[in-house]
Design an enzyme around this catalytic site. Structure first.
Site, mmCIF file in Angstrom:
data_model
loop_
_atom_site.group_PDB
_atom_site.id
_atom_site.type_symbol
_atom_site.label_atom_id
_atom_site.label_comp_id
_atom_site.label_asym_id
_atom_site.label_seq_id
_atom_site.Cartn_x
_atom_site.Cartn_y
_atom_site.Cartn_z
ATOM 1 N N HIS A 76 0.851 -1.185 0.000
ATOM 2 C CA HIS A 76 0.000 0.000 0.000
ATOM 3 C C HIS A 76 0.888 1.237 0.000
ATOM 4 O O HIS A 76 1.836 1.334 0.780
ATOM 5 C CB HIS A 76 -0.911 0.022 1.235
ATOM 6 C CG HIS A 76 -2.068 -0.921 1.126
ATOM 7 N ND1 HIS A 76 -3.274 -0.678 1.743
ATOM 8 C CD2 HIS A 76 -2.219 -2.094 0.474
ATOM 9 C CE1 HIS A 76 -4.118 -1.666 1.469
ATOM 10 N NE2 HIS A 76 -3.484 -2.544 0.713
ATOM 11 N N TYR A 205 -8.640 5.353 8.005
ATOM 12 C CA TYR A 205 -8.623 5.714 9.419
ATOM 13 C C TYR A 205 -9.660 6.817 9.592
ATOM 14 O O TYR A 205 -9.466 7.940 9.123
ATOM 15 C CB TYR A 205 -7.243 6.222 9.833
ATOM 16 C CG TYR A 205 -6.190 5.145 9.958
ATOM 17 C CD1 TYR A 205 -5.786 4.682 11.214
ATOM 18 C CD2 TYR A 205 -5.584 4.585 8.835
ATOM 19 C CE1 TYR A 205 -4.818 3.703 11.349
ATOM 20 C CE2 TYR A 205 -4.616 3.600 8.955
ATOM 21 C CZ TYR A 205 -4.242 3.173 10.206
ATOM 22 O OH TYR A 205 -3.272 2.190 10.340
ATOM 23 N N PRO A 294 -2.269 -0.024 18.689
ATOM 24 C CA PRO A 294 -2.148 -0.462 17.300
ATOM 25 C C PRO A 294 -2.375 0.632 16.261
ATOM 26 O O PRO A 294 -2.118 0.413 15.075
ATOM 27 C CB PRO A 294 -3.225 -1.545 17.181
ATOM 28 C CG PRO A 294 -4.256 -1.148 18.194
ATOM 29 C CD PRO A 294 -3.474 -0.558 19.334
ATOM 30 N N LYS A 298 2.907 -0.043 14.747
ATOM 31 C CA LYS A 298 4.325 -0.116 15.089
ATOM 32 C C LYS A 298 4.744 -1.409 15.793
ATOM 33 O O LYS A 298 5.942 -1.658 15.957
ATOM 34 C CB LYS A 298 4.710 1.075 15.976
ATOM 35 C CG LYS A 298 4.772 2.379 15.201
ATOM 36 C CD LYS A 298 6.017 2.461 14.359
ATOM 37 C CE LYS A 298 5.909 3.445 13.227
ATOM 38 N NZ LYS A 298 5.323 2.927 12.011
ATOM 39 N N TYR A 386 4.818 6.501 9.611
ATOM 40 C CA TYR A 386 4.000 5.313 9.344
ATOM 41 C C TYR A 386 4.788 4.274 8.550
ATOM 42 O O TYR A 386 4.712 3.073 8.824
ATOM 43 C CB TYR A 386 2.737 5.723 8.589
ATOM 44 C CG TYR A 386 1.637 4.686 8.599
ATOM 45 C CD1 TYR A 386 0.618 4.748 9.537
ATOM 46 C CD2 TYR A 386 1.601 3.661 7.653
ATOM 47 C CE1 TYR A 386 -0.407 3.808 9.543
ATOM 48 C CE2 TYR A 386 0.585 2.723 7.648
ATOM 49 C CZ TYR A 386 -0.418 2.791 8.600
ATOM 50 O OH TYR A 386 -1.427 1.861 8.613
#
Length: 395
Positions: A76, A205, A294, A298, A386
């Protein structure tokens, strides 16, 4: 009757950290024994989500034919932040030239176990560590019990605790199984797996007045989704209709593909960092050393980063009798750990609705989200964190 075995490094825990460490040590010519209280089937079949940083995938590539992250996993190059009914794409590829892979942790564990067994690794399932003695000496020992109740003593040059958040080794390193910095959050994630095609091409998100939701994928026919819930909620208390209503209400503007739900669970949110990561000839890696919410993706990635730092230090110690890197392990590993803790905390607080949130809190939060998506620097920071900071000893 006690069985006594000798090895250079005793690794407690056959999770990603322990198995990867044994692999890297093996490549360097350092023998190890890995023990885990779980059986192989349980380790490989306990379904866990996984978002792997690009650096983590590059490390797993070194398993060669056993690594399936790039073939089974899905790359992604961005995520969507959704709030106020609109979606905003964070384009990792254009911002930092990196991506992430959706590859469940239990699949990575299958790869690591297969690779270690093929290499002749002494890997013992169903063996429960009881305690570690002699961490301050040059010959620490792990005392354990086999599945049939027989005692096992491992005599080693170094002991590594890769045995998760309830680590037995942690007591030898910090003086207590609970010794560390701790934060518990007032919410959890209600997670489902369902039989349905993906609802979006990338992860969503979503911040909504009803709470947070994460819309993820697992395969062409299976979706993984989460929504913010009370930590004490009973997973069986919702009907399927109620679950779909909760999820859909938190991603306005996106129509979810619904299907039969075949797994549901509640994931509590905790942050933890052990007071010490190393004492004498014993050290901690992965969840034994720290846990993160979560939201920042990480968990496994931070374990891999720990292992790279520790493996380099163990090579210097055991092959060259050079103690400098092992003396620096605690500080070196903590540099990345606290950055990851901050990023995970920041993502969590920016996206979730606290139970006691006021109108001011809610509007301030929306202002923060607007600031991130409207600023190239804000988007770049999110993309950089990220997808992962540079790994120790890697380009």
């Amino acid at each position: 009757m006690t069985e006594t075995v000798r090895t250079r490094v005793a690794i407690v825990g056959a999770g990603p950290a322990g198995l990867l460490l044994s692999h890297l040590l093996g490549v360097a010519g350092i023998d190890s024994i890995v023990i885990d209280s779980r059986e192989r089937e349980q380790i490989e079949q306990t379904i866990r989500a996984g978002i792997l940083e690009q650096g983590t995938v590059e490390v797993l590539d070194e398993l060669g034919e056993f690594s399936r992250a790039r073939t089974v996993g899905h790359r992604h190059d961005g995520i969507e932040l959704r709030f106020a009914g609109e979606g905003h794409r964070i384009d990792f590829a254009s911002l930092v030239g990196r991506g992430v892979w959706l590859y469940p942790q239990h699949e990575a564990l299958k790869d690591l176990i297969a690779a270690r067994l093929a290499a002749g690794q002494d890997l013992r399932f169903g063996v429960t560590a009881q305690r570690v003695e002699g961490a301050a000496s040059d010959r620490p020992r792990v005392f354990a019990t086999n599945g049939d109740g027989r005692a096992l003593e491992i005599d080693a040059d170094f002991v590594v605790g890769a045995d998760g958040s309830h680590s037995v080794v942690r007591a030898a390193v910090t003086g207590s199984q609970t010794g560390g910095y701790f934060r518990e959050y007032p919410f959890a994630w209600f997670g489902i797996l369902c039989e349905a095609p993906p609802s979006a091409t990338e992860l969503i998100y979503s911040n909504s007045p009803n709470g947070f939701a994460l819309i993820s994928q697992r395969s062409a026919t299976v979706q993984r989704m989460y929504f913010q819930c009370d930590p004490e909620v009973d997973p069986a208390s919702y009907t399927e209709e109620q679950l779909w209503h909760e999820l859909q209400s938190r991603v306005p503007g996106t129509t979810l593909n619904e299907g039969p739900i075949f797994q549901r669970d509640v994931l509590r949110f905790r942050s933890f960092v052990a007071h010490s990561l190393r004492t004498g000839r014993a050290a901690l890696v992965g969840d034994a050393a720290h846990t993160v919410p979560p939201t920042g993706a990480k968990g496994m990635n931070l374990a891999v980063a720990d292992v790279l730092v520790l493996e380099r230090a163990l090579r210097a110690l055991l092959l060259e009798n050079d103690e400098r890197l092992i003396d620096e392990y605690h500080d070196t590993a903590l540099h990345r750990i606290w950055k990851a803790q901050h990023f995970s905390w920041w993502m969590t607080n920016m996206l979730h609705v606290a139970p006691d949130a006021t109108d001011f809190d809610r509007l301030r939060q929306l202002g923060e989200l607007q600031t991130v998506v409207e600023s190239e620097s804000g988007r770049r920071y999110l993309a950089e964190a990220y997808t992962g900071w540079p790994l120790e000893g890697r380009a």
